[in-house]
Design a protein around this motif. Structure first.
Motif, mmCIF file in Angstrom:
data_model
loop_
_atom_site.group_PDB
_atom_site.id
_atom_site.type_symbol
_atom_site.label_atom_id
_atom_site.label_comp_id
_atom_site.label_asym_id
_atom_site.label_seq_id
_atom_site.Cartn_x
_atom_site.Cartn_y
_atom_site.Cartn_z
ATOM 1 N N GLY A 111 -29.550 50.891 13.046
ATOM 2 C CA GLY A 111 -30.109 51.506 14.251
ATOM 3 C C GLY A 111 -31.027 50.569 15.002
ATOM 4 N N ASP A 112 -31.788 49.757 14.264
ATOM 5 C CA ASP A 112 -32.700 48.800 14.893
ATOM 6 C C ASP A 112 -31.924 47.733 15.673
ATOM 7 O OD1 ASP A 112 -35.474 48.025 15.212
ATOM 8 O OD2 ASP A 112 -34.993 46.269 14.003
ATOM 9 N N VAL A 113 -30.834 47.259 15.094
ATOM 10 C CA VAL A 113 -30.007 46.261 15.784
ATOM 11 C C VAL A 113 -29.283 46.888 16.970
ATOM 12 C CG1 VAL A 113 -28.014 44.731 15.540
ATOM 13 C CG2 VAL A 113 -29.724 44.851 13.709
ATOM 14 N N PHE A 114 -28.733 48.089 16.754
ATOM 15 C CA PHE A 114 -27.995 48.767 17.821
ATOM 16 C C PHE A 114 -28.906 49.087 19.010
ATOM 17 C CE2 PHE A 114 -24.381 50.026 14.932
ATOM 18 C CZ PHE A 114 -23.379 49.472 15.738
ATOM 19 N N ALA A 115 -30.168 49.386 18.752
ATOM 20 C CA ALA A 115 -31.081 49.692 19.860
ATOM 21 C C ALA A 115 -31.148 48.524 20.833
ATOM 22 C CB ALA A 115 -32.467 50.026 19.323
ATOM 23 N N LEU A 116 -31.211 47.309 20.307
ATOM 24 C CA LEU A 116 -31.246 46.123 21.166
ATOM 25 C C LEU A 116 -29.904 45.913 21.866
ATOM 26 C CD1 LEU A 116 -32.685 43.598 22.199
ATOM 27 C CD2 LEU A 116 -31.913 42.403 20.128
ATOM 28 N N LEU A 117 -28.805 46.065 21.113
ATOM 29 C CA LEU A 117 -27.473 45.871 21.696
ATOM 30 C C LEU A 117 -27.192 46.896 22.791
ATOM 31 C CD1 LEU A 117 -25.356 45.132 18.489
ATOM 32 C CD2 LEU A 117 -26.208 43.497 20.183
ATOM 33 N N ILE A 118 -27.584 48.144 22.562
ATOM 34 C CA ILE A 118 -27.356 49.191 23.562
ATOM 35 C C ILE A 118 -28.171 48.913 24.816
ATOM 36 C CG2 ILE A 118 -27.696 51.641 24.078
ATOM 37 C CD1 ILE A 118 -27.046 52.241 21.156
ATOM 38 N N ALA A 119 -29.408 48.479 24.642
ATOM 39 C CA ALA A 119 -30.249 48.160 25.806
ATOM 40 C C ALA A 119 -29.607 47.062 26.643
ATOM 41 C CB ALA A 119 -31.647 47.743 25.342
ATOM 42 N N GLY A 166 -39.764 50.055 20.598
ATOM 43 C CA GLY A 166 -41.222 50.019 20.550
ATOM 44 C C GLY A 166 -41.773 50.788 19.365
ATOM 45 N N MET A 167 -41.181 51.946 19.075
ATOM 46 C CA MET A 167 -41.635 52.758 17.944
ATOM 47 C C MET A 167 -41.446 51.999 16.628
ATOM 48 S SD MET A 167 -40.221 56.504 16.771
ATOM 49 C CE MET A 167 -38.648 55.833 16.212
ATOM 50 N N ASN A 168 -40.266 51.397 16.441
ATOM 51 C CA ASN A 168 -40.009 50.648 15.208
ATOM 52 C C ASN A 168 -40.921 49.429 15.094
ATOM 53 O OD1 ASN A 168 -37.998 52.436 14.500
ATOM 54 N ND2 ASN A 168 -36.327 51.145 15.217
ATOM 55 N N THR A 169 -41.125 48.734 16.220
ATOM 56 C CA THR A 169 -41.980 47.545 16.200
ATOM 57 C C THR A 169 -43.407 47.904 15.820
ATOM 58 O OG1 THR A 169 -40.621 46.431 17.875
ATOM 59 C CG2 THR A 169 -42.894 45.659 17.607
ATOM 60 N N GLN A 225 -47.715 56.126 17.716
ATOM 61 C CA GLN A 225 -47.574 57.552 18.030
ATOM 62 C C GLN A 225 -47.130 57.757 19.479
ATOM 63 O OE1 GLN A 225 -47.800 60.304 16.111
ATOM 64 N NE2 GLN A 225 -48.013 58.972 14.317
ATOM 65 N N GLY A 226 -47.626 56.893 20.367
ATOM 66 C CA GLY A 226 -47.214 57.001 21.767
ATOM 67 C C GLY A 226 -45.719 56.780 21.937
ATOM 68 N N PHE A 227 -45.197 55.737 21.287
ATOM 69 C CA PHE A 227 -43.761 55.477 21.356
ATOM 70 C C PHE A 227 -42.970 56.579 20.647
ATOM 71 C CE2 PHE A 227 -44.839 50.956 22.326
ATOM 72 C CZ PHE A 227 -44.018 50.815 23.441
ATOM 73 N N TRP A 228 -43.513 57.084 19.530
ATOM 74 C CA TRP A 228 -42.831 58.160 18.798
ATOM 75 C C TRP A 228 -42.635 59.383 19.684
ATOM 76 C CZ3 TRP A 228 -43.162 63.174 17.220
ATOM 77 C CH2 TRP A 228 -42.404 63.579 16.119
ATOM 78 N N TRP A 229 -43.726 59.812 20.342
ATOM 79 C CA TRP A 229 -43.641 60.977 21.216
ATOM 80 C C TRP A 229 -42.750 60.685 22.441
ATOM 81 C CZ3 TRP A 229 -44.678 65.894 20.415
ATOM 82 C CH2 TRP A 229 -45.566 66.243 19.398
ATOM 83 N N SER A 230 -42.854 59.502 22.976
ATOM 84 C CA SER A 230 -42.022 59.154 24.137
ATOM 85 C C SER A 230 -40.544 59.235 23.780
ATOM 86 C CB SER A 230 -42.356 57.736 24.626
ATOM 87 O OG SER A 230 -43.690 57.652 25.057
ATOM 88 N N HIS A 231 -40.191 58.717 22.618
ATOM 89 C CA HIS A 231 -38.778 58.687 22.224
ATOM 90 C C HIS A 231 -38.240 60.092 21.981
ATOM 91 C CE1 HIS A 231 -35.089 56.940 20.746
ATOM 92 N NE2 HIS A 231 -35.194 57.619 19.618
ATOM 93 N N ILE A 232 -38.955 60.898 21.245
ATOM 94 C CA ILE A 232 -38.440 62.230 20.917
ATOM 95 C C ILE A 232 -38.398 63.116 22.161
ATOM 96 C CG2 ILE A 232 -40.635 63.342 20.296
ATOM 97 C CD1 ILE A 232 -37.238 63.691 18.470
#
Length: 455
Positions: A111-119, A166-169, A225-232
């Protein structure tokens, strides 16, 4: 506890809005006709795995097809992480699925790799739409709202990937900064045990290293937490926008492929009642079929949205307006008005217009408009050669010729409306029993003029 309460309330609101949208479409489906029985499940699963999951038809355009496949496969993997976020939000846990061990590491790493590829893929897609002016993205049916819809959906996907990365980082960063030793919490810790981080994040670990100690553990936690809430919240927003967007195919494409027609595309489905009448006309002594024909129907063919089968309406909702069908249509290529994409978009738009009125006033409600003529011109329908190029090209197995033929059936059987050449052929069939203008007794006259040479 406050986070759990707030999250649960937002989740309930999201599910409520989505349920409303789903029930709205269910009511529209109830207005349509019954379709074919869903049988041969094993064969259907095979088609779904090959076409929908394997994305085989999309690879006819190798570069763009690969990008689209990566986006689809990436979403499938990232969906597991989204489920975990919902569990964490409701239960107050963090990384609730970490007990899966190696499998969890594989999923999180993918998922971490795909997030970059999808972007990256989404940026390319946006660039193609905004600057390259691809021909199949245009057409009379592609209004400004269609292009805006696509750009908004792609932008939301891009924001989803940025927030996920951002959340994973920040998760990796905060776990790196927090001391693994009890009673000792230094500002920065450059070494830590592997178990401090739940999951495997190759791309995010690289990004986390770029901060080089510029954040404290507390600030890293805040940003996480900011990225977590933004993503969900973006996930919840995206899920409720999709039912009103052309990107509804995110939900509909896989089941639509599962429900693909299994007969050869060139086979046109007959109407049992009419078939029986023709057989009796040709041979009145013919025995009746062992199985009685289907009951009499209200209308022959398709005049309006409620006359289509549920599967045809399903096709229209699954259509992503990619234009691959229209780009290979010989009628459209030669300058005729027919666009298979427009046919499906018009059905969807007509049901959106008339569906709520029929739900309110009954299926027999009439607004003095119809799918034929008010949306789709006769000229468009008769331009189709039923070559099935559109159905072959469609990446999710939509059957456009089936709807076109059904609308032709209505015109011929109920309005006796057809091009002059076809009307002449119909007359010959009625009078001569064949599509030619000669009677049965005159058909062999041409042979009398042939000289027979006997050696």
């Amino acid at each position: 506890m406050l986070k759990q309460i707030v999250f649960s309330l937002i989740l309930l609101l999201t599910l409520g809005i989505f349920s409303y949208s789903a029930l709205r479409y269910i009511r529209f489906f109830r207005l349509t006709r019954a379709g074919f029985p869903v049988r041969k499940i094993g064969r259907r699963v095979g088609i779904m795995m090959k076409v929908a999951i394997g994305q085989t038809k999309i690879f006819r355009f190798p570069f763009v097809g690969l990008l689209h496949a990566l986006v689809f496969w990436g979403f499938c993997v990232i969906l597991i992480g989204s489920v975990e976020m919902v569990i964490d939000g409701v239960s107050g846990t963090e990384k609730a699925l970490a007990f899966l061990g190696v499998f969890y590491n594989i999923i999180m790493g993918s998922g971490d790799v795909f997030a970059l590829l999808i972007a990256i893929a989404i940026l390319i897609f946006l660039g193609r739409r905004l600057f390259m002016h691809v021909k199949r993205f245009s057409g009379t049916e592609m209004k400004h709202v269609s292009h805006a819809d696509a750009n908004i959906a792609l932008s939301l996907i891009l924001l989803l990937m940025i927030s996920l990365q951002g959340m994973n980082t920040l998760y990796v960063l905060q776990q790196t900064l927090i001391s693994p030793y009890p009673g000792l919490i230094p500002a920065r810790v450059t070494h830590y045990p592997a178990e401090a981080i739940q999951g495997f994040y190759p791309v995010s670990s690289f990004f986390a290293g770029l901060f080089d100690g510029s954040l404290s553990p507390a600030m890293a936690r805040v940003f996480y937490q900011g990225f977590w809430w933004s993503h969900i919240l973006l996930i919840f927003l995206f899920a409720n926008i999709l039912p009103y967007s052309k990107h509804f195919h995110v939900f509909m494409s896989v089941p639509n492929v599962f429900l693909s027609r299994l007969e050869p595309l060139g086979k046109l489905r007959n109407m049992d009642n009419i078939t029986q009448e023709v057989k009796l006309m040709l041979d009145p002594e013919a025995p009746l079929p062992a199985v009685p024909p289907e009951p009499l129907i209200e209308r022959f063919g398709v005049r309006d949205a409620e006359d289509v089968t549920w599967k045809t309406y399903f096709d229209s909702l699954a259509c992503t307006e990619c234009g691959r069908c229209t780009s290979v249509c010989p009628a459209n290529i030669t300058g005729k008005k027919l666009s298979p994409r427009k046919i499906m978009m018009d059905l969807r738009a007509r049901m959106k217009e008339k569906g709520p009125l029929m739900v309110k006033n009954g299926r027999n409600f009439s607004d003095q408009k119809s799918l034929i003529r008010d949306y789709i011109l006769e000229e468009e329908l008769w331009a189709c050669t039923t070559c099935n190029a559109c159905a072959v090209e469609c990446p999710i197995n939509i059957n456009q010729p089936g709807l076109i033929v059904d609308m032709r059936r209505y015109l011929v059987l109920e309005e006796a409306s057809a091009p002059g050449q076809l009307k002449a052929m119909f007359s010959y069939i009625e009078n001569n029993g064949a599509p030619w203008q000669f009677s049965k007794g005159d058909r062999m006259e041409w042979a009398d003029k042939i000289e027979t040479n006997v050696n």
